[in-house]
Design a protein around this motif. Structure first.
Motif, short mmCIF file in Angstrom:
data_model
loop_
_atom_site.label_atom_id
_atom_site.label_comp_id
_atom_site.label_asym_id
_atom_site.label_seq_id
_atom_site.Cartn_x
_atom_site.Cartn_y
_atom_site.Cartn_z
N ALA A 1 -8.19 -1.07 -3.06
CA ALA A 1 -6.95 -1.65 -3.58
C ALA A 1 -7.06 -3.16 -3.49
O ALA A 1 -7.52 -3.69 -2.49
N PRO B 1 -4.51 7.29 -6.93
CA PRO B 1 -3.94 7.57 -5.60
C PRO B 1 -3.53 9.03 -5.41
O PRO B 1 -3.51 9.53 -4.29
N VAL C 1 0.84 -1.20 0.00
CA VAL C 1 0.00 0.00 0.00
C VAL C 1 0.88 1.25 0.00
O VAL C 1 0.62 2.20 -0.73
N VAL D 1 -9.00 -2.47 1.46
CA VAL D 1 -8.00 -3.41 0.92
C VAL D 1 -8.63 -4.78 0.87
O VAL D 1 -8.92 -5.38 1.91
N ARG E 1 2.28 1.51 -3.57
CA ARG E 1 1.27 1.74 -4.61
C ARG E 1 0.68 3.15 -4.51
O ARG E 1 0.38 3.78 -5.51
#
Ligand code: ATP
Length: 220
Positions: free
Chosen positions: A169, A155, A25, A130, A28
């Protein structure tokens, strides 16, 4: 704008699924850092037999010097129940202008509408759902309704504002859970490869007793 991921959990014990989640995370979303926040007394689950201090020790051992991971002990230090709302209020007071991204696993997103002051949480942070491999708990309808019109896929949008947006995500699957780790420990089987070695090396017989007290031994 500084962008910070917030990853709360029981971490009983922390495992490689948690670490990969935090790191993937962070990369990304190009976050500056991710705070791992072990829960003190979790309001929504039976308190694990193992102490909050031990769970915190393991999070420290697991993170080591990994760049971008920060062990945040505020919930363990706080008296009484650990509410995410209070944790976020504290972080927001410390960092009024930062983008705060609260990471929610499937289980958390599914129960979100039962949390203390849940409707006010998006005023304090963005929500990142997530998806967890092999589990199919959907985000609660109430959460979906609350975040209607707030969903983004880029993002950069999260990094450009302090709070209020919703993003999903999907991460590469790692079939690890603390429940599985405790089941293996109960059956006196190896957890190497599932749990960071420094954490395994720190386990005492007493830790294993506390962790596995009510656990079913692993069947697989
Ligand atoms: P338990 O098995 O006791 O429920 P857990 O492995 O889910 O524990 P928690 O400390 O409850 O661990 O997890 C904190 C967060 O990490 C949760 O939101 C959970 O969805 C997420 N998570 C745990 N394991 C994984 C994994 N393998 N991949 C992605 N997310 C995970």
């Amino acid at each position: 704008m500084t962008a910070i991921g917030l990853f709360g959990g029981t971490f009983a014990p922390i495992h490689h699924g948690h670490l990969r989640l935090a790191l993937e995370v962070r990369e990304r979303l190009a976050l500056d850092r991710v705070h791992l926040i072990p829960a003190g007394t979790p309001p929504h689950r039976q308190a694990p037999g193992i102490s909050a201090q031990r769970r915190l020790d393991w999070v420290r051992l697991a993170c080591g010097n990994e760049r971008g991971l920060v062990v945040d002990d505020r919930e363990v230090r706080r008296e009484g129940r650990s509410y995410t709302f209070d944790t976020l209020s504290g972080l927001r007071a410390e960092m009024p202008d930062a983008s705060l991204v609260l990471m929610l696993g499937d289980d958390a997103a599914n129960q979100f509408h039962t949390w203390h002051r849940w409707q006010e949480i998006p005023e304090l942070a963005h929500l990142l759902f997530v998806e967890r491999p092999f589990e199919h708990a959907a985000p609660a309808q109430q959460l979906v309704a609350l975040m209607r019109g707030k969903r983004v896929t880029d993002p950069a949008a999260l990094r450009a504002r302090p709070a209020g947006l919703f993003m999903t995500a999907t991460l590469p699957p790692l079939a690890i859970s603390s429940t599985r780790v405790r089941g293996l420990l109960k059956a006196r089987r190896s957890v190497r490869g599932l749990v960071p070695q420094a954490v395994i090396d720190s386990f005492t017989d007493e830790d294993i007793d506390f962790l596995t007290h009510d656990e079913e031994p692993a069947q697989d």
